[in-house]
Design a protein around this motif. Sequence first.
Motif, PDB file in Angstrom:
ATOM      1  N   GLN A 287      82.259  28.858  82.161  1.00 45.66           N
ATOM      2  CA  GLN A 287      82.347  29.467  83.606  1.00 45.66           C
ATOM      3  C   GLN A 287      82.139  30.817  83.916  1.00 45.66           C
ATOM      4  N   LEU A 288      82.436  31.696  82.571  1.00 49.38           N
ATOM      5  CA  LEU A 288      81.859  33.185  82.672  1.00 49.38           C
ATOM      6  C   LEU A 288      80.428  33.202  82.653  1.00 49.38           C
ATOM      7  N   LEU A 289      79.940  32.282  82.158  1.00 52.26           N
ATOM      8  CA  LEU A 289      78.195  32.370  82.232  1.00 52.26           C
ATOM      9  C   LEU A 289      77.780  32.099  83.486  1.00 52.26           C
ATOM     10  N   ASN A 290      78.135  31.138  84.122  1.00 49.61           N
ATOM     11  CA  ASN A 290      78.004  30.799  85.446  1.00 49.61           C
ATOM     12  C   ASN A 290      78.187  31.944  86.505  1.00 49.61           C
ATOM     13  N   SER A 291      79.013  32.771  86.349  1.00 48.12           N
ATOM     14  CA  SER A 291      79.350  33.872  87.094  1.00 48.12           C
ATOM     15  C   SER A 291      78.275  34.879  87.149  1.00 48.12           C
ATOM     16  N   PHE A 292      77.233  35.039  86.200  1.00 48.56           N
ATOM     17  CA  PHE A 292      76.222  36.004  86.283  1.00 48.56           C
ATOM     18  C   PHE A 292      75.076  35.165  86.133  1.00 48.56           C
ATOM     19  N   VAL A 293      74.829  34.283  85.532  1.00 49.65           N
ATOM     20  CA  VAL A 293      73.402  33.521  85.116  1.00 49.65           C
ATOM     21  C   VAL A 293      72.890  32.711  86.520  1.00 49.65           C
ATOM     22  N   GLU A 294      71.842  33.189  87.061  1.00 51.48           N
ATOM     23  CA  GLU A 294      71.534  32.432  88.162  1.00 51.48           C
ATOM     24  C   GLU A 294      70.581  31.295  87.730  1.00 51.48           C
ATOM     25  N   GLU A 295      70.879  29.953  88.063  1.00 53.85           N
ATOM     26  CA  GLU A 295      70.241  28.583  87.692  1.00 53.85           C
ATOM     27  C   GLU A 295      68.630  28.771  87.720  1.00 53.85           C
ATOM     28  N   LEU A 296      68.195  29.439  88.835  1.00 53.93           N
ATOM     29  CA  LEU A 296      66.677  29.470  89.296  1.00 53.93           C
ATOM     30  C   LEU A 296      65.985  30.534  88.267  1.00 53.93           C
ATOM     31  N   ALA A 297      67.009  31.588  87.706  1.00 57.38           N
ATOM     32  CA  ALA A 297      66.346  32.643  86.710  1.00 57.38           C
ATOM     33  C   ALA A 297      66.069  31.891  85.459  1.00 57.38           C
ATOM     34  N   ILE A 298      66.667  30.833  85.110  1.00 55.17           N
ATOM     35  CA  ILE A 298      66.217  29.978  83.975  1.00 55.17           C
ATOM     36  C   ILE A 298      65.424  28.921  84.155  1.00 55.17           C
ATOM     37  N   ASN A 299      65.227  28.549  85.352  1.00 59.78           N
ATOM     38  CA  ASN A 299      64.534  27.290  85.752  1.00 59.78           C
ATOM     39  C   ASN A 299      63.725  27.760  86.983  1.00 59.78           C
ATOM     40  N   LEU A 300      62.816  28.580  86.911  1.00 57.54           N
ATOM     41  CA  LEU A 300      61.944  29.031  87.948  1.00 57.54           C
ATOM     42  C   LEU A 300      61.040  27.986  88.515  1.00 57.54           C
ATOM     43  N   PRO A 301      60.444  26.987  88.007  1.00 55.07           N
ATOM     44  CA  PRO A 301      59.745  25.906  88.505  1.00 55.07           C
ATOM     45  C   PRO A 301      60.540  25.259  89.528  1.00 55.07           C
ATOM     46  N   LYS A 302      61.774  25.398  89.529  1.00 48.94           N
ATOM     47  CA  LYS A 302      62.484  24.519  90.180  1.00 48.94           C
ATOM     48  C   LYS A 302      62.315  24.929  91.572  1.00 48.94           C
ATOM     49  N   PHE A 303      62.223  26.394  91.675  1.00 46.75           N
ATOM     50  CA  PHE A 303      62.294  27.126  92.976  1.00 46.75           C
ATOM     51  C   PHE A 303      60.844  27.002  93.508  1.00 46.75           C
ATOM     52  N   MET A 304      59.793  27.145  92.481  1.00 45.90           N
ATOM     53  CA  MET A 304      58.320  27.039  92.969  1.00 45.90           C
ATOM     54  C   MET A 304      57.952  25.803  93.312  1.00 45.90           C
ATOM     55  N   ASN A 305      58.466  24.618  92.947  1.00 44.68           N
ATOM     56  CA  ASN A 305      58.241  23.370  93.329  1.00 44.68           C
ATOM     57  C   ASN A 305      58.760  23.008  94.504  1.00 44.68           C
ATOM     58  N   GLN A 306      59.737  23.705  95.145  1.00 44.76           N
ATOM     59  CA  GLN A 306      60.392  23.329  96.392  1.00 44.76           C
ATOM     60  C   GLN A 306      59.165  23.303  97.324  1.00 44.76           C
ATOM     61  N   SER A 307      59.845  22.546  98.428  1.00 44.66           N
ATOM     62  CA  SER A 307      58.962  22.517  99.551  1.00 44.66           C
ATOM     63  C   SER A 307      58.844  24.099 100.169  1.00 44.66           C
ATOM     64  N   ASN A 308      57.715  24.052 101.219  1.00 43.44           N
ATOM     65  CA  ASN A 308      57.528  25.473 101.654  1.00 43.44           C
ATOM     66  C   ASN A 308      58.909  25.714 102.648  1.00 43.44           C
ATOM     67  N   LYS A 309      59.515  24.756 103.303  1.00 48.62           N
ATOM     68  CA  LYS A 309      60.522  25.098 104.250  1.00 48.62           C
ATOM     69  C   LYS A 309      61.687  25.439 103.326  1.00 48.62           C
ATOM     70  N   GLU A 310      61.876  24.819 102.029  1.00 50.07           N
ATOM     71  CA  GLU A 310      63.006  24.837 101.229  1.00 50.07           C
ATOM     72  C   GLU A 310      63.038  26.398 100.790  1.00 50.07           C
ATOM     73  N   LYS A 311      61.804  26.848 100.241  1.00 46.30           N
ATOM     74  CA  LYS A 311      61.941  28.176  99.937  1.00 46.30           C
ATOM     75  C   LYS A 311      62.064  29.243 100.850  1.00 46.30           C
ATOM     76  N   ALA A 312      61.564  29.133 102.077  1.00 50.73           N
ATOM     77  CA  ALA A 312      61.803  29.985 103.230  1.00 50.73           C
ATOM     78  C   ALA A 312      63.393  30.035 103.583  1.00 50.73           C
ATOM     79  N   ASP A 313      63.835  28.552 103.618  1.00 45.29           N
ATOM     80  CA  ASP A 313      65.327  28.510 103.762  1.00 45.29           C
ATOM     81  C   ASP A 313      66.301  29.200 102.684  1.00 45.29           C
ATOM     82  N   THR A 314      65.753  29.461 101.558  1.00 42.57           N
ATOM     83  CA  THR A 314      66.445  30.081 100.315  1.00 42.57           C
ATOM     84  C   THR A 314      66.523  31.627 100.593  1.00 42.57           C
ATOM     85  N   LEU A 315      65.227  32.076 101.020  1.00 44.31           N
ATOM     86  CA  LEU A 315      64.869  33.433 101.284  1.00 44.31           C
ATOM     87  C   LEU A 315      65.765  33.781 102.630  1.00 44.31           C
TER      88      LEU A 315
END
Length: 436
Positions: free
Chosen positions: A101-129
């Motif tokens: 729980q402490l780790l989750n408070s500062f570790v961003e999932e996509l920071a350790i799994n960047l391909p998950k963001f890069m493989n999202q659809s164009n709309k999903e990436k835009a929605d995240t931003l």
Amino acid sequence: MKINKLEIENVKRVKAVKIEPTANGLTVVGGKNGQGKTSVLDAIAWGLGGDRFRPSQEKREGSVTPPNLKITMNNGLVVERKGKNSDLKVTDPSGQKAGQQLLNSFVEELAINLPKFMNQSNKEKADTLLWIIGVGDQLFKLEEEENRIYSNRRSIGQIADQKKKYAEEQKYYPEAPKEIVSASQLIQQQQAILARNGENQRKRQNVNSIQHQFNNEKAEIERLENHLAQLKQNYEKTTQDLNYAHKEAVDLHDESTEELERNITQIDETNRLVRANMDKEKAEDDAKDYLKQYQELTGEIDKVRQQKRDLLANADLPIPELSVHEGELIYKGHKWDNMSGAEQLKVSTAIVRKLKPDCGFILIDKLEQMDEETLKEFGQWVEQEGLQAIATRVGSSGDCSILIEDGYVVGQEGIQLSNPQGEEIDPGPTWKAGEF
């Protein structure tokens, strides 16, 4: 939060490595394929991200010692996974124990799994931003309004084109009257003329009648001398009547009904031409009206689009020249599929970093897409942003920070972090950024 030190043993292809990544900037783990580069990143993701990032075969093949992970953060927090079950142990600088729980408070999932963001659809990436800059709901409403107006304008435009085409196809008859001709009106006009002509005929007959009376009275005067006085009086009156009747009849002219009779016979054709002209004029008016509506809707669309531009212009974007248009990320005027690989990586890193600013590091696998110059430029940008990036790349010492060979950092071959009984031992030298 950044990583100060990594100690990894017997995880996937890694035998034993001890690394101190660059605090601000890019640390590139290089080497040939199958030597353990990606295993370093997978070990970090497992150590900090939890069991959802646990490798399917975490223990190095052929090892009798279980996986051993130790990650020391820049605030003194120590994260460990060791023992038969690779249980998690988190110790803060004061010695207090904590967990995932402490780790989750500062570790961003996509920071350790960047391909998950890069493989999202164009709309999903835009929605995240849009979500992280706090304008997603507003922009969604503006886009809904733009789409509603655009759809309405398209319908109006289609109707305007149809009306214009219909008007152009209609033949116009300039010789036709402006209004529909009424048969009853023409007949009434004819009857009025016939009535006036009948009155003229009556007046002509009146002249003959008075003339006959005049002759009789004159003869009566000649024969009846004894009645002369009376007859003279009558004669004078009759003379006056005669003069008046002549004056009324002298300038009389009968009107012709020929044109009216012709108009009556041609009334259906005339009215057909009038209706055709009226239809054409109405179609032209309709086309002008719909064109005006189309132009007004175009103005409304431009206004909504300007509101969207203003909304994004005033937003706190992760990097300059990044925006969203029609539900897609735009960087330096290019959509995602037209960005270079380096630009995609830069945009992804900036967005993911913005998701959780407390997470000061990011893991990037397979940087082969970057040439040395682009890699250097990316590293300078990471350093400028105060971000720690740990990446892998197939390469040699010329373009990598460190090299991995056969599960070891070159120069650390054969080191051990623990003995087979799981006790820690002195691992020897630690690789530090800048030493390679």
